[in-house]
Design a protein around this motif. Sequence first.
Motif, PDB file in Angstrom:
ATOM      1  N   ALA A 145      43.674  70.800  69.873  1.00  0.00           N
ATOM      2  CA  ALA A 145      43.172  70.741  71.251  1.00  0.00           C
ATOM      3  C   ALA A 145      44.264  71.112  72.249  1.00  0.00           C
ATOM      4  O   ALA A 145      43.996  71.743  73.273  1.00  0.00           O
ATOM      5  CB  ALA A 145      42.620  69.344  71.550  1.00  0.00           C
ATOM      6  N   LEU A 146      45.499  70.748  71.963  1.00  0.00           N
ATOM      7  CA  LEU A 146      46.614  71.128  72.836  1.00  0.00           C
ATOM      8  C   LEU A 146      47.129  72.526  72.517  1.00  0.00           C
ATOM      9  O   LEU A 146      47.338  73.345  73.409  1.00  0.00           O
ATOM     10  CB  LEU A 146      47.755  70.117  72.719  1.00  0.00           C
ATOM     11  N   VAL A 147      47.335  72.808  71.245  1.00  0.00           N
ATOM     12  CA  VAL A 147      47.912  74.098  70.857  1.00  0.00           C
ATOM     13  C   VAL A 147      47.011  75.250  71.283  1.00  0.00           C
ATOM     14  O   VAL A 147      47.490  76.303  71.713  1.00  0.00           O
ATOM     15  CB  VAL A 147      48.155  74.128  69.334  1.00  0.00           C
ATOM     16  N   TYR A 148      45.706  75.056  71.198  1.00  0.00           N
ATOM     17  CA  TYR A 148      44.778  76.142  71.510  1.00  0.00           C
ATOM     18  C   TYR A 148      44.509  76.286  73.008  1.00  0.00           C
ATOM     19  O   TYR A 148      43.859  77.237  73.427  1.00  0.00           O
ATOM     20  CB  TYR A 148      43.464  75.941  70.762  1.00  0.00           C
ATOM     21  N   THR A 149      45.015  75.366  73.795  1.00  0.00           N
ATOM     22  CA  THR A 149      44.835  75.471  75.248  1.00  0.00           C
ATOM     23  C   THR A 149      46.163  75.743  75.957  1.00  0.00           C
ATOM     24  O   THR A 149      46.271  75.546  77.168  1.00  0.00           O
ATOM     25  CB  THR A 149      44.203  74.188  75.821  1.00  0.00           C
ATOM     26  N   LEU A 150      47.155  76.236  75.250  1.00  0.00           N
ATOM     27  CA  LEU A 150      48.449  76.534  75.873  1.00  0.00           C
ATOM     28  C   LEU A 150      48.359  77.518  77.043  1.00  0.00           C
ATOM     29  O   LEU A 150      49.180  77.426  77.961  1.00  0.00           O
ATOM     30  CB  LEU A 150      49.430  77.063  74.824  1.00  0.00           C
ATOM     31  N   PRO A 151      47.394  78.453  77.081  1.00  0.00           N
ATOM     32  CA  PRO A 151      47.301  79.308  78.267  1.00  0.00           C
ATOM     33  C   PRO A 151      47.141  78.530  79.566  1.00  0.00           C
ATOM     34  O   PRO A 151      47.558  78.991  80.630  1.00  0.00           O
ATOM     35  CB  PRO A 151      46.064  80.167  77.981  1.00  0.00           C
ATOM     36  N   SER A 164      45.599  65.253  80.808  1.00  0.00           N
ATOM     37  CA  SER A 164      44.919  63.973  80.548  1.00  0.00           C
ATOM     38  C   SER A 164      44.800  63.723  79.047  1.00  0.00           C
ATOM     39  O   SER A 164      44.885  62.579  78.585  1.00  0.00           O
ATOM     40  CB  SER A 164      43.532  63.953  81.200  1.00  0.00           C
ATOM     41  N   TRP A 165      44.623  64.803  78.279  1.00  0.00           N
ATOM     42  CA  TRP A 165      44.607  64.661  76.823  1.00  0.00           C
ATOM     43  C   TRP A 165      45.998  64.270  76.332  1.00  0.00           C
ATOM     44  O   TRP A 165      46.142  63.373  75.489  1.00  0.00           O
ATOM     45  CB  TRP A 165      44.184  65.966  76.147  1.00  0.00           C
ATOM     46  N   ALA A 166      47.014  64.945  76.852  1.00  0.00           N
ATOM     47  CA  ALA A 166      48.386  64.643  76.452  1.00  0.00           C
ATOM     48  C   ALA A 166      48.753  63.203  76.801  1.00  0.00           C
ATOM     49  O   ALA A 166      49.464  62.534  76.049  1.00  0.00           O
ATOM     50  CB  ALA A 166      49.359  65.616  77.120  1.00  0.00           C
ATOM     51  N   ALA A 167      48.249  62.727  77.927  1.00  0.00           N
ATOM     52  CA  ALA A 167      48.515  61.345  78.329  1.00  0.00           C
ATOM     53  C   ALA A 167      47.907  60.367  77.328  1.00  0.00           C
ATOM     54  O   ALA A 167      48.516  59.341  76.993  1.00  0.00           O
ATOM     55  CB  ALA A 167      47.951  61.095  79.728  1.00  0.00           C
ATOM     56  N   ARG A 168      46.725  60.696  76.859  1.00  0.00           N
ATOM     57  CA  ARG A 168      46.087  59.833  75.860  1.00  0.00           C
ATOM     58  C   ARG A 168      46.822  59.896  74.531  1.00  0.00           C
ATOM     59  O   ARG A 168      46.888  58.916  73.778  1.00  0.00           O
ATOM     60  CB  ARG A 168      44.620  60.239  75.693  1.00  0.00           C
ATOM     61  N   TYR A 169      47.402  61.052  74.225  1.00  0.00           N
ATOM     62  CA  TYR A 169      48.164  61.224  72.989  1.00  0.00           C
ATOM     63  C   TYR A 169      49.538  60.556  73.053  1.00  0.00           C
ATOM     64  O   TYR A 169      50.212  60.440  72.024  1.00  0.00           O
ATOM     65  CB  TYR A 169      48.398  62.708  72.711  1.00  0.00           C
ATOM     66  N   ALA A 170      49.966  60.162  74.226  1.00  0.00           N
ATOM     67  CA  ALA A 170      51.337  59.665  74.391  1.00  0.00           C
ATOM     68  C   ALA A 170      51.660  58.508  73.458  1.00  0.00           C
ATOM     69  O   ALA A 170      52.817  58.333  73.048  1.00  0.00           O
ATOM     70  CB  ALA A 170      51.579  59.259  75.844  1.00  0.00           C
ATOM     71  N   THR A 171      50.667  57.719  73.110  1.00  0.00           N
ATOM     72  CA  THR A 171      50.886  56.578  72.222  1.00  0.00           C
ATOM     73  C   THR A 171      50.674  56.929  70.746  1.00  0.00           C
ATOM     74  O   THR A 171      50.838  56.072  69.877  1.00  0.00           O
ATOM     75  CB  THR A 171      49.938  55.428  72.587  1.00  0.00           C
ATOM     76  N   ASP A 172      50.311  58.169  70.470  1.00  0.00           N
ATOM     77  CA  ASP A 172      50.035  58.591  69.088  1.00  0.00           C
ATOM     78  C   ASP A 172      51.343  58.641  68.301  1.00  0.00           C
ATOM     79  O   ASP A 172      52.292  59.315  68.706  1.00  0.00           O
ATOM     80  CB  ASP A 172      49.365  59.963  69.087  1.00  0.00           C
ATOM     81  N   PRO A 173      51.428  57.960  67.164  1.00  0.00           N
ATOM     82  CA  PRO A 173      52.682  57.928  66.405  1.00  0.00           C
ATOM     83  C   PRO A 173      52.937  59.189  65.578  1.00  0.00           C
ATOM     84  O   PRO A 173      54.052  59.363  65.080  1.00  0.00           O
ATOM     85  CB  PRO A 173      52.490  56.711  65.489  1.00  0.00           C
ATOM     86  N   TRP A 184      53.534  71.738  74.919  1.00  0.00           N
ATOM     87  CA  TRP A 184      52.663  72.020  76.066  1.00  0.00           C
ATOM     88  C   TRP A 184      53.430  71.814  77.377  1.00  0.00           C
ATOM     89  O   TRP A 184      53.381  72.645  78.284  1.00  0.00           O
ATOM     90  CB  TRP A 184      51.440  71.104  76.012  1.00  0.00           C
ATOM     91  N   LEU A 185      54.164  70.720  77.448  1.00  0.00           N
ATOM     92  CA  LEU A 185      54.933  70.418  78.654  1.00  0.00           C
ATOM     93  C   LEU A 185      56.071  71.420  78.862  1.00  0.00           C
ATOM     94  O   LEU A 185      56.392  71.775  79.998  1.00  0.00           O
ATOM     95  CB  LEU A 185      55.497  69.003  78.575  1.00  0.00           C
ATOM     96  N   ARG A 186      56.660  71.886  77.780  1.00  0.00           N
ATOM     97  CA  ARG A 186      57.737  72.864  77.890  1.00  0.00           C
ATOM     98  C   ARG A 186      57.235  74.151  78.534  1.00  0.00           C
ATOM     99  O   ARG A 186      57.889  74.717  79.415  1.00  0.00           O
ATOM    100  CB  ARG A 186      58.303  73.173  76.507  1.00  0.00           C
ATOM    101  N   VAL A 187      56.054  74.609  78.114  1.00  0.00           N
ATOM    102  CA  VAL A 187      55.471  75.826  78.694  1.00  0.00           C
ATOM    103  C   VAL A 187      55.139  75.592  80.166  1.00  0.00           C
ATOM    104  O   VAL A 187      55.415  76.436  81.027  1.00  0.00           O
ATOM    105  CB  VAL A 187      54.229  76.254  77.904  1.00  0.00           C
ATOM    106  N   LEU A 188      54.577  74.438  80.477  1.00  0.00           N
ATOM    107  CA  LEU A 188      54.263  74.110  81.864  1.00  0.00           C
ATOM    108  C   LEU A 188      55.536  74.033  82.707  1.00  0.00           C
ATOM    109  O   LEU A 188      55.559  74.463  83.873  1.00  0.00           O
ATOM    110  CB  LEU A 188      53.511  72.778  81.930  1.00  0.00           C
ATOM    111  N   GLY A 189      56.602  73.510  82.121  1.00  0.00           N
ATOM    112  CA  GLY A 189      57.859  73.347  82.844  1.00  0.00           C
ATOM    113  C   GLY A 189      58.529  74.644  83.242  1.00  0.00           C
ATOM    114  O   GLY A 189      59.401  74.643  84.118  1.00  0.00           O
TER     115      GLY A 189
END
Length: 221
Positions: A145-151, A164-173, A184-189
């Motif tokens: 879901a994240l990798v395929y929406t990198l554009p 919002s998806w990444a925020a929900r994933y933040a607790t994912d181990p 995803w954040l690196r590309v956005l940055g």
Amino acid sequence: MNGSLSELLHHLKQLGSKERAIWDQSYHKSKREHWGVPAVASEQYALSLLGVFGLESALPLARALWKTDLFDPMICAARILSSSKVNPSPAIWNLIVDFLTQVDGWALEDQLAPAARKCILADESLLDELEKWTYHENFWIRRAALVYTLPYAKPNFNPERMLSWAARYATDPEWFIQKAIGWWLRVLGEHNPERVILFLETHSDTLKYIAKKEARRKLTS
């Protein structure tokens, strides 16, 4: 080049080497059989198949290669769908979704990414389907879901839904999920560092080190 699947597989296998196959299988921690076909050779072979059999054969070719359950033919199948010569369509998307159920590593998932991205950009209603993936029990599908929406992390796109998806994933181990958040954040940055910094500050207590490290790679502060 003969059109039978067995001969197509024979030609592809000849492009690899036993030494590379051993290394590849170890590197990818894969249980599938590997032939050690280099990326460039695999891509050229995929293009040659499209040239010989025509673009109308892209889907059946990809399906046949993927169903072998062999790593290198599966990679070649994904390269066929991801070729710039193959236009996005609902049929391609449905095939990608089917293929994803058999993905067990980042290489296969990422090789399908260009095909998935062009389908999503052509029909943004697919984002509703991807949002359901973010709750999937299979972490490879959650990661997709994240990798395929990198554009959408690039300029002129709204990143907030994916954030919002990444925020929900933040607790994912899961390490691969955390790595995908950072990616995803690196590309956005690269063009919106302020939004990345805000995200990191908001979720600093739950994000793993790998996500933070990856996210900061393009930040200047």
